[in-house]
Write a protein that holds these residues in place. Sequence first.
Motif, PDB file in Angstrom:
ATOM      1  N   GLN A  36       0.835  -1.200   0.000  1.00 51.24           N
ATOM      2  CA  GLN A  36       0.000   0.000   0.000  1.00 51.24           C
ATOM      3  C   GLN A  36       0.878   1.262   0.000  1.00 51.24           C
ATOM      4  OE1 GLN A  36      -2.845  -0.130   3.189  1.00 51.24           O
ATOM      5  NE2 GLN A  36      -3.629   1.903   2.770  1.00 51.24           N
ATOM      6  N   PHE A  37       1.925   1.259   0.822  1.00 52.54           N
ATOM      7  CA  PHE A  37       2.840   2.404   0.877  1.00 52.54           C
ATOM      8  C   PHE A  37       3.619   2.555  -0.429  1.00 52.54           C
ATOM      9  CE2 PHE A  37       2.246   2.334   5.445  1.00 52.54           C
ATOM     10  CZ  PHE A  37       2.236   3.690   5.735  1.00 52.54           C
ATOM     11  N   ILE A  38       4.081   1.442  -0.975  1.00 47.74           N
ATOM     12  CA  ILE A  38       4.841   1.503  -2.223  1.00 47.74           C
ATOM     13  C   ILE A  38       3.953   2.032  -3.342  1.00 47.74           C
ATOM     14  CG2 ILE A  38       6.082   0.136  -3.949  1.00 47.74           C
ATOM     15  CD1 ILE A  38       6.812  -1.770  -1.555  1.00 47.74           C
ATOM     16  N   ASP A  39       2.706   1.548  -3.392  1.00 48.09           N
ATOM     17  CA  ASP A  39       1.748   2.044  -4.390  1.00 48.09           C
ATOM     18  C   ASP A  39       1.515   3.541  -4.238  1.00 48.09           C
ATOM     19  OD1 ASP A  39       1.055  -0.084  -6.037  1.00 48.09           O
ATOM     20  OD2 ASP A  39      -0.508  -0.800  -4.672  1.00 48.09           O
ATOM     21  N   LYS A  40       1.247   3.959  -3.020  1.00 50.64           N
ATOM     22  CA  LYS A  40       0.870   5.349  -2.769  1.00 50.64           C
ATOM     23  C   LYS A  40       2.033   6.318  -2.971  1.00 50.64           C
ATOM     24  CE  LYS A  40      -1.474   8.442   0.236  1.00 50.64           C
ATOM     25  NZ  LYS A  40      -2.680   8.585   0.932  1.00 50.64           N
ATOM     26  N   TYR A  41       3.207   5.963  -2.477  1.00 51.47           N
ATOM     27  CA  TYR A  41       4.332   6.890  -2.487  1.00 51.47           C
ATOM     28  C   TYR A  41       5.372   6.590  -3.558  1.00 51.47           C
ATOM     29  CZ  TYR A  41       2.211   8.313   1.860  1.00 51.47           C
ATOM     30  OH  TYR A  41       1.313   8.740   2.797  1.00 51.47           O
ATOM     31  N   ASN A  42       5.181   5.501  -4.327  1.00 48.93           N
ATOM     32  CA  ASN A  42       6.124   5.104  -5.373  1.00 48.93           C
ATOM     33  C   ASN A  42       7.560   5.158  -4.849  1.00 48.93           C
ATOM     34  OD1 ASN A  42       6.933   4.259  -7.956  1.00 48.93           O
ATOM     35  ND2 ASN A  42       7.403   6.355  -8.548  1.00 48.93           N
ATOM     36  N   ASP A  43       7.792   4.443  -3.760  1.00 48.67           N
ATOM     37  CA  ASP A  43       9.094   4.482  -3.101  1.00 48.67           C
ATOM     38  C   ASP A  43       9.836   3.161  -3.300  1.00 48.67           C
ATOM     39  OD1 ASP A  43      11.282   4.634  -1.422  1.00 48.67           O
ATOM     40  OD2 ASP A  43      10.166   5.497   0.243  1.00 48.67           O
ATOM     41  N   TYR A 121      22.569  -6.665  -7.724  1.00 52.38           N
ATOM     42  CA  TYR A 121      22.595  -5.579  -6.746  1.00 52.38           C
ATOM     43  C   TYR A 121      22.618  -4.219  -7.444  1.00 52.38           C
ATOM     44  CZ  TYR A 121      23.869  -2.478  -2.996  1.00 52.38           C
ATOM     45  OH  TYR A 121      23.852  -1.435  -2.111  1.00 52.38           O
ATOM     46  N   TRP A 122      23.600  -4.013  -8.309  1.00 52.22           N
ATOM     47  CA  TRP A 122      23.743  -2.709  -8.954  1.00 52.22           C
ATOM     48  C   TRP A 122      22.592  -2.428  -9.909  1.00 52.22           C
ATOM     49  CZ3 TRP A 122      26.357   0.556  -6.418  1.00 52.22           C
ATOM     50  CH2 TRP A 122      27.473   0.163  -5.687  1.00 52.22           C
ATOM     51  N   SER A 123      22.039  -3.446 -10.536  1.00 57.92           N
ATOM     52  CA  SER A 123      20.890  -3.239 -11.423  1.00 57.92           C
ATOM     53  C   SER A 123      19.665  -2.785 -10.633  1.00 57.92           C
ATOM     54  CB  SER A 123      20.564  -4.527 -12.189  1.00 57.92           C
ATOM     55  OG  SER A 123      21.627  -4.866 -13.051  1.00 57.92           O
ATOM     56  N   LEU A 124      19.444  -3.379  -9.475  1.00 51.00           N
ATOM     57  CA  LEU A 124      18.320  -2.942  -8.638  1.00 51.00           C
ATOM     58  C   LEU A 124      18.541  -1.530  -8.110  1.00 51.00           C
ATOM     59  CD1 LEU A 124      17.395  -6.219  -6.736  1.00 51.00           C
ATOM     60  CD2 LEU A 124      15.967  -4.956  -8.360  1.00 51.00           C
ATOM     61  N   MET A 125      19.781  -1.202  -7.764  1.00 52.85           N
ATOM     62  CA  MET A 125      20.087   0.166  -7.342  1.00 52.85           C
ATOM     63  C   MET A 125      19.783   1.141  -8.483  1.00 52.85           C
ATOM     64  SD  MET A 125      21.219   0.339  -4.209  1.00 52.85           S
ATOM     65  CE  MET A 125      22.148   1.845  -4.147  1.00 52.85           C
ATOM     66  N   TYR A 126      20.210   0.780  -9.685  1.00 51.30           N
ATOM     67  CA  TYR A 126      19.967   1.614 -10.860  1.00 51.30           C
ATOM     68  C   TYR A 126      18.467   1.803 -11.071  1.00 51.30           C
ATOM     69  CZ  TYR A 126      20.073   3.072 -15.777  1.00 51.30           C
ATOM     70  OH  TYR A 126      19.905   3.749 -16.942  1.00 51.30           O
ATOM     71  N   LEU A 127      17.718   0.715 -11.012  1.00 51.93           N
ATOM     72  CA  LEU A 127      16.275   0.773 -11.208  1.00 51.93           C
ATOM     73  C   LEU A 127      15.608   1.654 -10.153  1.00 51.93           C
ATOM     74  CD1 LEU A 127      13.726  -0.136 -12.672  1.00 51.93           C
ATOM     75  CD2 LEU A 127      13.749  -2.198 -11.240  1.00 51.93           C
ATOM     76  N   ALA A 128      16.024   1.524  -8.910  1.00 50.03           N
ATOM     77  CA  ALA A 128      15.446   2.341  -7.835  1.00 50.03           C
ATOM     78  C   ALA A 128      15.719   3.827  -8.073  1.00 50.03           C
ATOM     79  CB  ALA A 128      15.998   1.902  -6.480  1.00 50.03           C
ATOM     80  N   VAL A 130      16.358   5.310 -10.976  1.00 50.94           N
ATOM     81  CA  VAL A 130      15.589   5.739 -12.147  1.00 50.94           C
ATOM     82  C   VAL A 130      14.123   5.961 -11.769  1.00 50.94           C
ATOM     83  CG1 VAL A 130      14.680   4.922 -14.369  1.00 50.94           C
ATOM     84  CG2 VAL A 130      17.129   4.769 -13.893  1.00 50.94           C
ATOM     85  N   CYS A 131      13.541   5.034 -11.027  1.00 50.64           N
ATOM     86  CA  CYS A 131      12.140   5.181 -10.620  1.00 50.64           C
ATOM     87  C   CYS A 131      11.941   6.412  -9.746  1.00 50.64           C
ATOM     88  CB  CYS A 131      11.659   3.935  -9.879  1.00 50.64           C
ATOM     89  SG  CYS A 131      11.395   2.522 -10.959  1.00 50.64           S
ATOM     90  N   GLU A 132      12.840   6.606  -8.812  1.00 55.28           N
ATOM     91  CA  GLU A 132      12.734   7.748  -7.904  1.00 55.28           C
ATOM     92  C   GLU A 132      12.966   9.068  -8.644  1.00 55.28           C
ATOM     93  OE1 GLU A 132      14.342   8.497  -3.493  1.00 55.28           O
ATOM     94  OE2 GLU A 132      15.942   8.299  -4.973  1.00 55.28           O
ATOM     95  N   ASN A 135      10.214   9.484 -11.572  1.00 56.07           N
ATOM     96  CA  ASN A 135       8.854   9.180 -11.137  1.00 56.07           C
ATOM     97  C   ASN A 135       8.209   8.059 -11.950  1.00 56.07           C
ATOM     98  OD1 ASN A 135       6.775   9.554  -9.323  1.00 56.07           O
ATOM     99  ND2 ASN A 135       5.683  10.958 -10.674  1.00 56.07           N
ATOM    100  N   MET A 136       8.962   6.992 -12.149  1.00 54.00           N
ATOM    101  CA  MET A 136       8.432   5.803 -12.809  1.00 54.00           C
ATOM    102  C   MET A 136       7.893   4.873 -11.737  1.00 54.00           C
ATOM    103  SD  MET A 136      11.196   4.962 -15.722  1.00 54.00           S
ATOM    104  CE  MET A 136      11.716   6.221 -16.869  1.00 54.00           C
ATOM    105  N   GLY A 137       6.843   4.171 -12.053  1.00 55.51           N
ATOM    106  CA  GLY A 137       6.207   3.286 -11.086  1.00 55.51           C
ATOM    107  C   GLY A 137       6.987   2.008 -10.874  1.00 55.51           C
TER     108      GLY A 137
END
Length: 156
Positions: A36-43, A121-128, A130-132, A135-137
Amino acid sequence: MDKTQEQLSSEVLQSRESLSKQENGNRSVQPGLTRQFIDKYNDPWLALEAANEYIGWGVTKLDGPKADNLSSIVQSEVEEALHGVLDSIARVEINKVPNFVHSMDLQDIRISASEIVEAVYWSLMYLAIVCETYNMGWLELWEEHYSKLKSNGYVL
């Protein structure tokens, strides 16, 4: 997110006491609440921290002294890690019967597995990042990926 426990409790339909216990680590945060938090705040960082907490290992946001310019560090590290993966997996065959693998081959397989961990690890960091940043979901991207897996017959 600057909210009091009281404000948050009405938003997520949990008591302030329950939220307090979760915040203090006396009670596990429920996956539905995390989603719910991830959906709402896209974190994406919340998603990664939650996964880390639930399984006891995983990707966490870098906060050490060398993490000043996180975006450029991650860009460089993911490129290096992906090149390392391509090099290391080209040297191994994982379709061999484990009982008949020579120690040198097993060492190469271990190196390739370690390279994969580094790249993940680094790919997930990159994705996070980019999303942040853009503002990608986070969940939307993972749901799209899951749909592709499903349409290709890899998952039911």
